[in-house]
Design a protein around this motif. Structure first.
Motif, PDB file in Angstrom:
ATOM      1  N   ASN A  72       0.806  -1.218   0.000  1.00 39.96           N
ATOM      2  CA  ASN A  72       0.000   0.000   0.000  1.00 39.96           C
ATOM      3  C   ASN A  72       0.844   1.275   0.000  1.00 39.96           C
ATOM      4  O   ASN A  72       0.430   2.279  -0.580  1.00 39.96           O
ATOM      5  CB  ASN A  72      -0.949   0.000   1.204  1.00 39.96           C
ATOM      6  N   VAL A  73       1.999   1.251   0.632  1.00 39.65           N
ATOM      7  CA  VAL A  73       2.822   2.466   0.751  1.00 39.65           C
ATOM      8  C   VAL A  73       3.170   3.049  -0.621  1.00 39.65           C
ATOM      9  O   VAL A  73       2.933   4.239  -0.864  1.00 39.65           O
ATOM     10  CB  VAL A  73       4.071   2.205   1.622  1.00 39.65           C
ATOM     11  N   PRO A  74       3.681   2.244  -1.583  1.00 39.89           N
ATOM     12  CA  PRO A  74       3.967   2.839  -2.898  1.00 39.89           C
ATOM     13  C   PRO A  74       2.695   3.257  -3.637  1.00 39.89           C
ATOM     14  O   PRO A  74       2.709   4.252  -4.386  1.00 39.89           O
ATOM     15  CB  PRO A  74       4.720   1.742  -3.656  1.00 39.89           C
ATOM     16  N   TRP A  75       1.595   2.543  -3.425  1.00 38.12           N
ATOM     17  CA  TRP A  75       0.332   2.926  -4.068  1.00 38.12           C
ATOM     18  C   TRP A  75      -0.130   4.278  -3.551  1.00 38.12           C
ATOM     19  O   TRP A  75      -0.533   5.149  -4.328  1.00 38.12           O
ATOM     20  CB  TRP A  75      -0.726   1.861  -3.824  1.00 38.12           C
ATOM     21  N   GLN A  76      -0.060   4.479  -2.254  1.00 38.53           N
ATOM     22  CA  GLN A  76      -0.475   5.768  -1.687  1.00 38.53           C
ATOM     23  C   GLN A  76       0.445   6.890  -2.148  1.00 38.53           C
ATOM     24  O   GLN A  76      -0.007   8.015  -2.387  1.00 38.53           O
ATOM     25  CB  GLN A  76      -0.535   5.696  -0.161  1.00 38.53           C
ATOM     26  N   ALA A  77       1.727   6.589  -2.309  1.00 37.11           N
ATOM     27  CA  ALA A  77       2.660   7.600  -2.825  1.00 37.11           C
ATOM     28  C   ALA A  77       2.262   7.993  -4.243  1.00 37.11           C
ATOM     29  O   ALA A  77       2.258   9.183  -4.594  1.00 37.11           O
ATOM     30  CB  ALA A  77       4.090   7.069  -2.786  1.00 37.11           C
ATOM     31  N   ARG A  78       1.905   7.015  -5.059  1.00 34.80           N
ATOM     32  CA  ARG A  78       1.473   7.305  -6.432  1.00 34.80           C
ATOM     33  C   ARG A  78       0.172   8.093  -6.428  1.00 34.80           C
ATOM     34  O   ARG A  78       0.022   9.065  -7.170  1.00 34.80           O
ATOM     35  CB  ARG A  78       1.301   5.989  -7.212  1.00 34.80           C
ATOM     36  N   MET A  79      -0.795   7.690  -5.581  1.00 31.68           N
ATOM     37  CA  MET A  79      -2.070   8.397  -5.524  1.00 31.68           C
ATOM     38  C   MET A  79      -1.883   9.828  -5.042  1.00 31.68           C
ATOM     39  O   MET A  79      -2.573  10.737  -5.495  1.00 31.68           O
ATOM     40  CB  MET A  79      -3.071   7.658  -4.631  1.00 31.68           C
ATOM     41  N   SER A  80      -0.921  10.060  -4.162  1.00 27.68           N
ATOM     42  CA  SER A  80      -0.698  11.428  -3.673  1.00 27.68           C
ATOM     43  C   SER A  80      -0.221  12.344  -4.794  1.00 27.68           C
ATOM     44  O   SER A  80      -0.384  13.554  -4.713  1.00 27.68           O
ATOM     45  CB  SER A  80       0.286  11.437  -2.500  1.00 27.68           C
ATOM     46  N   GLU A  81       0.349  11.770  -5.857  1.00 30.80           N
ATOM     47  CA  GLU A  81       0.747  12.559  -7.027  1.00 30.80           C
ATOM     48  C   GLU A  81      -0.455  12.911  -7.905  1.00 30.80           C
ATOM     49  O   GLU A  81      -0.388  13.834  -8.694  1.00 30.80           O
ATOM     50  CB  GLU A  81       1.756  11.776  -7.875  1.00 30.80           C
ATOM     51  N   LEU A  82      -1.545  12.135  -7.767  1.00 33.68           N
ATOM     52  CA  LEU A  82      -2.695  12.272  -8.658  1.00 33.68           C
ATOM     53  C   LEU A  82      -3.919  12.891  -7.990  1.00 33.68           C
ATOM     54  O   LEU A  82      -4.836  13.341  -8.679  1.00 33.68           O
ATOM     55  CB  LEU A  82      -3.079  10.896  -9.216  1.00 33.68           C
ATOM     56  N   LEU A  83      -3.942  12.907  -6.670  1.00 38.95           N
ATOM     57  CA  LEU A  83      -5.105  13.393  -5.929  1.00 38.95           C
ATOM     58  C   LEU A  83      -4.789  14.691  -5.209  1.00 38.95           C
ATOM     59  O   LEU A  83      -3.633  14.982  -4.901  1.00 38.95           O
ATOM     60  CB  LEU A  83      -5.553  12.357  -4.885  1.00 38.95           C
ATOM     61  N   GLU A  84      -5.837  15.436  -4.925  1.00 38.46           N
ATOM     62  CA  GLU A  84      -5.718  16.546  -3.987  1.00 38.46           C
ATOM     63  C   GLU A  84      -5.880  15.918  -2.609  1.00 38.46           C
ATOM     64  O   GLU A  84      -6.992  15.678  -2.150  1.00 38.46           O
ATOM     65  CB  GLU A  84      -6.785  17.599  -4.270  1.00 38.46           C
ATOM     66  N   VAL A  85      -4.765  15.596  -1.978  1.00 37.92           N
ATOM     67  CA  VAL A  85      -4.753  14.770  -0.770  1.00 37.92           C
ATOM     68  C   VAL A  85      -4.880  15.627   0.472  1.00 37.92           C
ATOM     69  O   VAL A  85      -4.124  16.572   0.660  1.00 37.92           O
ATOM     70  CB  VAL A  85      -3.466  13.924  -0.697  1.00 37.92           C
ATOM     71  N   GLU A  86      -5.841  15.273   1.315  1.00 40.26           N
ATOM     72  CA  GLU A  86      -6.004  15.912   2.618  1.00 40.26           C
ATOM     73  C   GLU A  86      -5.957  14.873   3.734  1.00 40.26           C
ATOM     74  O   GLU A  86      -6.042  15.195   4.888  1.00 40.26           O
ATOM     75  CB  GLU A  86      -7.349  16.643   2.678  1.00 40.26           C
ATOM     76  N   ASP A  87      -5.830  13.605   3.369  1.00 41.87           N
ATOM     77  CA  ASP A  87      -5.955  12.490   4.306  1.00 41.87           C
ATOM     78  C   ASP A  87      -4.582  12.069   4.805  1.00 41.87           C
ATOM     79  O   ASP A  87      -3.652  11.938   4.018  1.00 41.87           O
ATOM     80  CB  ASP A  87      -6.633  11.333   3.579  1.00 41.87           C
ATOM     81  N   ASP A  88      -4.468  11.838   6.095  1.00 43.20           N
ATOM     82  CA  ASP A  88      -3.210  11.357   6.650  1.00 43.20           C
ATOM     83  C   ASP A  88      -3.199   9.845   6.808  1.00 43.20           C
ATOM     84  O   ASP A  88      -2.287   9.275   7.358  1.00 43.20           O
ATOM     85  CB  ASP A  88      -2.926  12.024   7.999  1.00 43.20           C
ATOM     86  N   TYR A  89      -4.203   9.177   6.298  1.00 44.26           N
ATOM     87  CA  TYR A  89      -4.356   7.721   6.349  1.00 44.26           C
ATOM     88  C   TYR A  89      -4.346   7.195   7.780  1.00 44.26           C
ATOM     89  O   TYR A  89      -3.844   6.121   8.064  1.00 44.26           O
ATOM     90  CB  TYR A  89      -3.287   7.014   5.506  1.00 44.26           C
TER      91      TYR A  89
END
Length: 105
Positions: A72-89
């Motif tokens: 999940n860690v690399p997936w979340q890193a990739r998603m953080s490049e594509l999303l307007e991220v406000e979530d700290d998981y």
């Protein structure tokens, strides 16, 4: 079982990349989601707006299980490049509040 709705937002201009990333979800991530108790995860997109519906055994457990999972860690890193991220998981959220559901007959 928990049913959780989430709302996220894809970054402007990243819609095609977001869709392409989801055309090839890594098998290791799918396995981790299943191990975390996820039964279904559906995502709809309207422009930049993303709406997720997740059915899982225990949402907080799922989030905690996946937080540091090596798939999940690399997936979340990739998603953080594509999303307007406000979530700290953190797993502390409960998603969008449900207002109504058609009752069973």
């Amino acid at each position: 079982m928990d049913r959780i709705a989430l709302h996220t937002k894809v970054a402007r201009g990243k819609e095609a990349e977001y869709a392409a990333a989801h055309d090839a979800i890594p098998t290791e991530l799918v396995d981790a989601l299943r191990e975390a108790g996820v039964h279904t995860w559906r995502i709809w997109r309207d422009g930049q707006e993303l709406f997720h519906v997740i059915e899982c055994d225990d949402y907080a457990h799922m989030r905690n299980f996946l937080r540091d999972h090596p798939a999940n860690v690399p997936w979340q890193a990739r998603m953080s490049e594509l999303l307007e991220v406000e979530d700290d998981y953190s797993g502390g959220d409960r998603g969008i509040v449900q207002v109504w559901e058609l009752p069973d007959v």
